[in-house]
Design an enzyme around this catalytic site. Structure first.
Site, mmCIF file in Angstrom:
data_model
loop_
_atom_site.group_PDB
_atom_site.id
_atom_site.type_symbol
_atom_site.label_atom_id
_atom_site.label_comp_id
_atom_site.label_asym_id
_atom_site.label_seq_id
_atom_site.Cartn_x
_atom_site.Cartn_y
_atom_site.Cartn_z
ATOM 1 N N HIS A 68 5.654 8.115 3.230
ATOM 2 C CA HIS A 68 4.843 6.930 3.502
ATOM 3 C C HIS A 68 5.744 5.829 4.028
ATOM 4 O O HIS A 68 6.921 5.739 3.649
ATOM 5 C CB HIS A 68 4.173 6.409 2.221
ATOM 6 C CG HIS A 68 2.867 7.034 1.889
ATOM 7 N ND1 HIS A 68 2.398 7.125 0.586
ATOM 8 C CD2 HIS A 68 1.893 7.575 2.661
ATOM 9 C CE1 HIS A 68 1.210 7.707 0.581
ATOM 10 N NE2 HIS A 68 0.885 7.984 1.829
ATOM 11 N N CYS A 126 4.171 1.274 -4.543
ATOM 12 C CA CYS A 126 3.102 2.266 -4.672
ATOM 13 C C CYS A 126 2.087 1.865 -5.738
ATOM 14 O O CYS A 126 0.910 2.207 -5.640
ATOM 15 C CB CYS A 126 3.690 3.631 -5.004
ATOM 16 S SG CYS A 126 4.472 4.466 -3.612
#
Length: 276
Positions: free
Chosen positions: A173, A269
């Site tokens: 990511h 996150c």
């Protein structure tokens, strides 16, 4: 050279307690189902992060965890919010697919109008792959989010979207390889080797004064960090970033989220920003 004067601004975050966090499958290189998770420790580490945000003057909203969705703690992946408009997520892996509905439902229950919330057509994993600055939305691709989601985000938010190709599966990511340090000043830090040569060139052109992370700090997920413009909350093991951040006028705050790292995530996150 004197450090740039920094001021923090109050932020509003969405988080989800790791009440059901475990690693029973592997959808990124950090996940190993053979390594047990200490759930009590994971919860204590998450609570420390939540409480630190509140102590800095930020607001933390809570998303109800679902026993069937062990990765819901990684709330950044559930949506992207810019100027009060919400682009929902569409997950690449079926294990996480139902998280998207949980996030959209939360927004609709909490005052967002229907026309301000979009359920996407193309795969994107929220702020996992979208990073917002004053001038651009930086958009990762290569492992999770579809390049088609970049055009969708640009049309929905009315902001230029800059596509960046990720090439190292450890940094699956964008938020594992790049952090926005000062969104008002278009200031970032990133790890060049996580990106394709063309994307590295784009980053160097857009951010010539960026803080460049070492391989050691990137491998500690040191770029999976959250900044309020002054305070930078980051994994405590990324020790090589502390002094460079201080030299720029930031205040690094090391956080221990070692149990959640077993799922491939850390500070960012766990944190979705609700931009008004």
């Amino acid at each position: 050279m004197r450090p740039t004067p920094r001021t923090s601004s109050p932020r509003r975050y969405l988080m989800c307690p790791p009440a059901h966090f475990t690693v029973t499958y592997s959808i990124n290189p950090w996940m190993d189902p053979t390594k047990p998770v200490d759930l009590a420790l994971a919860l204590a580490q998450w609570e420390d992060l939540r409480d630190r945000y509140r102590s800095l003057g930020h607001t933390v909203e809570l998303l109800e965890p679902d026993p069937a969705l062990p990765d819901m703690v990684f709330a950044a992946n559930g949506a992207t919010v810019v100027e009060g408009r919400v682009l929902g997520a569409k997950f690449a892996h079926p294990e996480r697919a139902r998280e998207a509905d949980a996030h959209v439902s939360w927004f609709r229950r909490n005052g967002w109008a229907d026309d301000a919330v979009r359920e996407p057509e193309h795969v994107n994993e929220g702020e996992g792959d979208f990073a917002v600055t004053a001038s651009w939305i930086l958009a990762g691709r290569g492992f999770r989010s579809s390049p088609l989601s970049h055009d969708e985000a640009q049309e929905f938010f009315g902001r230029p979207v800059i596509g960046l190709e990720l090439v190292d599966p450890r940094y699956y990511h964008l938020d594992t390889a790049l952090c926005v340090l000062d969104d008002a000043r278009d200031e970032v830090m990133y790890y060049p080797d996580a990106f394709s040569p063309g994307s590295r060139a784009v980053l160097a052109r857009l951010f010539p004064d960026a803080l460049i992370a070492s391989g050691e700090d990137a491998a500690a997920l040191g770029l999976n960090a959250v900044s309020d413009g002054r305070n930078v909350l980051l994994p405590q093991a990324a020790v090589g970033l502390y002094e460079p951040l201080r030299a720029r006028g930031f205040e690094p705050i090391g956080m221990d989220l070692g149990e959640l790292l077993k799922g491939g995530g850390s500070v960012k996150c766990c944190t979705q920003e609700l931009r008004p």
